[in-house]
Scaffold this motif. Structure first.
Motif, PDB file in Angstrom:
ATOM      1  N   THR A   1       7.853   7.104   2.786  1.00  0.00           N
ATOM      2  CA  THR A   1       7.847   7.205   1.327  1.00  0.00           C
ATOM      3  C   THR A   1       8.773   8.323   0.854  1.00  0.00           C
ATOM      4  O   THR A   1       8.592   9.481   1.258  1.00  0.00           O
ATOM      5  CB  THR A   1       6.431   7.509   0.806  1.00  0.00           C
ATOM      6  OG1 THR A   1       5.528   6.536   1.305  1.00  0.00           O
ATOM      7  CG2 THR A   1       6.392   7.500  -0.714  1.00  0.00           C
TER       8      THR A   1
ATOM      9  N   ASP B   1       0.868  -1.181   0.000  1.00  0.00           N
ATOM     10  CA  ASP B   1       0.000   0.000   0.000  1.00  0.00           C
ATOM     11  C   ASP B   1       0.906   1.232   0.000  1.00  0.00           C
ATOM     12  O   ASP B   1       1.593   1.508   0.990  1.00  0.00           O
ATOM     13  CB  ASP B   1      -0.891  -0.027   1.237  1.00  0.00           C
ATOM     14  CG  ASP B   1      -1.941   1.087   1.239  1.00  0.00           C
ATOM     15  OD1 ASP B   1      -2.035   1.815   0.228  1.00  0.00           O
ATOM     16  OD2 ASP B   1      -2.649   1.214   2.242  1.00  0.00           O
TER      17      ASP B   1
ATOM     18  N   MET C   1      -3.667  -3.097   1.474  1.00  0.00           N
ATOM     19  CA  MET C   1      -2.614  -4.104   1.416  1.00  0.00           C
ATOM     20  C   MET C   1      -3.191  -5.489   1.128  1.00  0.00           C
ATOM     21  O   MET C   1      -2.698  -6.233   0.266  1.00  0.00           O
ATOM     22  CB  MET C   1      -1.860  -4.121   2.743  1.00  0.00           C
ATOM     23  CG  MET C   1      -0.713  -5.107   2.810  1.00  0.00           C
ATOM     24  SD  MET C   1      -0.142  -5.343   4.520  1.00  0.00           S
ATOM     25  CE  MET C   1       0.278  -3.657   4.984  1.00  0.00           C
TER      26      MET C   1
ATOM     27  N   ARG D   1       6.936  -1.430   7.306  1.00  0.00           N
ATOM     28  CA  ARG D   1       6.518  -0.057   7.005  1.00  0.00           C
ATOM     29  C   ARG D   1       7.749   0.825   6.869  1.00  0.00           C
ATOM     30  O   ARG D   1       8.678   0.722   7.669  1.00  0.00           O
ATOM     31  CB  ARG D   1       5.603   0.507   8.098  1.00  0.00           C
ATOM     32  CG  ARG D   1       4.225  -0.115   8.121  1.00  0.00           C
ATOM     33  CD  ARG D   1       3.379   0.408   9.269  1.00  0.00           C
ATOM     34  NE  ARG D   1       2.058  -0.190   9.216  1.00  0.00           N
ATOM     35  CZ  ARG D   1       1.006   0.354   8.612  1.00  0.00           C
ATOM     36  NH1 ARG D   1       1.131   1.534   8.022  1.00  0.00           N
ATOM     37  NH2 ARG D   1      -0.159  -0.249   8.597  1.00  0.00           N
ATOM     38  N   LYS D   2       7.737   1.675   5.843  1.00  0.00           N
ATOM     39  CA  LYS D   2       8.840   2.599   5.603  1.00  0.00           C
ATOM     40  C   LYS D   2       8.275   3.952   5.175  1.00  0.00           C
ATOM     41  O   LYS D   2       7.186   4.035   4.598  1.00  0.00           O
ATOM     42  CB  LYS D   2       9.765   2.077   4.494  1.00  0.00           C
ATOM     43  CG  LYS D   2      10.340   0.679   4.737  1.00  0.00           C
ATOM     44  CD  LYS D   2      11.492   0.697   5.725  1.00  0.00           C
ATOM     45  CE  LYS D   2      12.135  -0.688   5.820  1.00  0.00           C
ATOM     46  NZ  LYS D   2      13.264  -0.705   6.786  1.00  0.00           N
TER      47      LYS D   2
ATOM     48  N   LYS E   1      -5.863  -1.737   6.842  1.00  0.00           N
ATOM     49  CA  LYS E   1      -5.035  -2.732   6.147  1.00  0.00           C
ATOM     50  C   LYS E   1      -5.708  -3.219   4.856  1.00  0.00           C
ATOM     51  O   LYS E   1      -5.169  -4.087   4.166  1.00  0.00           O
ATOM     52  CB  LYS E   1      -4.775  -3.935   7.064  1.00  0.00           C
ATOM     53  CG  LYS E   1      -4.155  -3.593   8.418  1.00  0.00           C
ATOM     54  CD  LYS E   1      -2.734  -3.109   8.281  1.00  0.00           C
ATOM     55  CE  LYS E   1      -2.123  -2.769   9.647  1.00  0.00           C
ATOM     56  NZ  LYS E   1      -1.907  -3.953  10.480  1.00  0.00           N
TER      57      LYS E   1
ATOM     58  N   GLU F   1       4.611  -7.962   8.227  1.00  0.00           N
ATOM     59  CA  GLU F   1       4.404  -6.610   7.710  1.00  0.00           C
ATOM     60  C   GLU F   1       5.640  -5.744   7.915  1.00  0.00           C
ATOM     61  O   GLU F   1       6.360  -5.891   8.902  1.00  0.00           O
ATOM     62  CB  GLU F   1       3.205  -5.985   8.426  1.00  0.00           C
ATOM     63  CG  GLU F   1       2.765  -4.633   7.911  1.00  0.00           C
ATOM     64  CD  GLU F   1       1.523  -4.131   8.609  1.00  0.00           C
ATOM     65  OE1 GLU F   1       1.169  -2.973   8.378  1.00  0.00           O
ATOM     66  OE2 GLU F   1       0.926  -4.894   9.389  1.00  0.00           O
TER      67      GLU F   1
ATOM     68  N   LYS G   1       3.916   7.043   3.637  1.00  0.00           N
ATOM     69  CA  LYS G   1       4.455   5.752   4.047  1.00  0.00           C
ATOM     70  C   LYS G   1       4.145   4.679   3.015  1.00  0.00           C
ATOM     71  O   LYS G   1       3.182   4.781   2.249  1.00  0.00           O
ATOM     72  CB  LYS G   1       3.888   5.323   5.405  1.00  0.00           C
ATOM     73  CG  LYS G   1       2.406   5.047   5.381  1.00  0.00           C
ATOM     74  CD  LYS G   1       1.904   4.477   6.683  1.00  0.00           C
ATOM     75  CE  LYS G   1       0.394   4.300   6.677  1.00  0.00           C
ATOM     76  NZ  LYS G   1      -0.115   3.437   5.594  1.00  0.00           N
ATOM     77  N   ILE G   2       4.975   3.639   3.029  1.00  0.00           N
ATOM     78  CA  ILE G   2       4.738   2.434   2.245  1.00  0.00           C
ATOM     79  C   ILE G   2       4.590   1.287   3.233  1.00  0.00           C
ATOM     80  O   ILE G   2       5.457   1.065   4.081  1.00  0.00           O
ATOM     81  CB  ILE G   2       5.899   2.137   1.281  1.00  0.00           C
ATOM     82  CG1 ILE G   2       6.055   3.283   0.266  1.00  0.00           C
ATOM     83  CG2 ILE G   2       5.680   0.813   0.550  1.00  0.00           C
ATOM     84  CD1 ILE G   2       7.283   3.150  -0.618  1.00  0.00           C
ATOM     85  N   ALA G   3       3.482   0.586   3.149  1.00  0.00           N
ATOM     86  CA  ALA G   3       3.240  -0.577   4.001  1.00  0.00           C
ATOM     87  C   ALA G   3       3.190  -1.808   3.107  1.00  0.00           C
ATOM     88  O   ALA G   3       2.485  -1.830   2.091  1.00  0.00           O
ATOM     89  CB  ALA G   3       1.929  -0.430   4.765  1.00  0.00           C
TER      90      ALA G   3
END
Length: 312
Positions: free
Chosen positions: A33, A8, A304, A30-31, A301, A28, A13-15
């Protein structure tokens, strides 16, 4: 059991997660973006997917991206919150990971999750609204995602509900999301509190007596406390959402409408005025089965999970 990776991609953010065939997230990541660098975004998506695939053996990747995705589910034609313009995201991620990749609009992905595993599970046809800053959406017909001839179907926030109404960021006037979104709720609350501070007193109190500081959370809190002005703001919001739903019911005739997104977390504060307006405006109401109006079940969620499932 076929595991897939769902990604996503948001503006901040990128999940990414590993999702099984029942829609359960196994792992999972998360970072943040890197929104202004398309190369870094593609590289980060790929590295996150590779890490998850190496640990869990996933065989495909689904990417939910906010923006227009072409009919081949390959290229992001335009993204409002990222620097993607005709971005060949599928090819870039496949080359980096070696895994089959599908790219889909994020609202479509979230709507698909509700259709497969959530509130609309088992419905033959459904319309899922993602109500947040704007209005996103997904249309399910005959248990298939409706994407349109170019892949752009489901941009529900941008059908005109009030000709020559409020200006929209898309360049038109009177778009549905200018009246039926979280942004519209805040606009209504700020206008009401500016025009009549006594009526909007509780919302102003929560916002340090500045109408421009009022947020959706302030409106929701005041409404849950029974504040008349805040309840009126939700009534106005629900009226616009219900009108739009009735218009879509006349065109699409779905079994189910699902209210998703951040604003839907208000629950019955939103659902009740929405249903009231929807029933009032529904064409031939006495002579047809009424579509159900349900609240989403998959939470934040959903994008994703839906993206992962679509990649299968």
């Amino acid at each position: 059991m076929a595991l897939a990776i769902g990604v996503d991609v948001g503006g901040t953010k990128i999940a990414a997660g590993v999702v099984d065939e029942q829609g359960t997230i196994i792992a999972e990541l998360r970072k943040a973006t890197p929104a202004n660098d398309t190369d870094k975004v593609a590289a980060l998506i790929s590295s996150m997917a590779k890490e998850l695939a190496a640990e869990h053996g996933a065989t495909s990747i689904g990417i939910g991206a906010a923006g227009f995705v072409d009919d081949a589910r390959s290229t992001v034609i335009f993204a409002p919150n990222l620097a993607w313009r005709n971005e060949p995201l599928k090819d870039r991620v496949e080359q980096a990971t070696g895994l089959t990749t599908v790219v889909e609009n994020d609202a479509n992905a979230a709507g698909w999750a509700e259709a497969r595993f959530g509130a609309a599970r088992g419905a033959n046809s459904a319309v899922v609204f993602t109500i947040g800053t704007g209005i996103g959406g997904a249309i399910i017909s005959n248990s298939q995602l409706v994407r349109g001839s170019n892949g752009f179907a489901g941009e529900l926030g941008h059908f005109i509900i009030r000709p020559d109404g409020r200006r929209c960021g898309c360049g038109l006037r009177g778009c549905w999301e200018r009246y039926g979104s979280g942004s519209a709720l805040v606009t209504e609350a700020r206008e009401l509190s500016t025009l009549d501070p006594n009526l909007g007193a509780r919302m102003l109190e929560l916002a340090d007596d500045n109408p421009l500081n009022i947020t959706g959370l302030h409106v929701t809190q005041a409404a849950k406390e029974g504040d008349a002005a805040a309840l009126d703001c939700y009534s106005t919001l629900g009226t616009w959402i219900g009108r739009g739903m009735a218009a879509l019911a006349a065109v699409l005739d779905p079994d189910v409408f699902v209210l998703a997104g951040g604003v839907s977390e208000a629950g019955d504060l939103l659902r009740e005025p929405t249903i009231k307006a929807f029933k009032k405006q529904l064409t031939a109401r006495k002579f047809r089965p009424e579509p159900q109006v349900l609240m989403a079940q998959m939470g934040n969620k959903a994008g994703m999970i839906g993206a992962a499932d679509l990649s299968r």
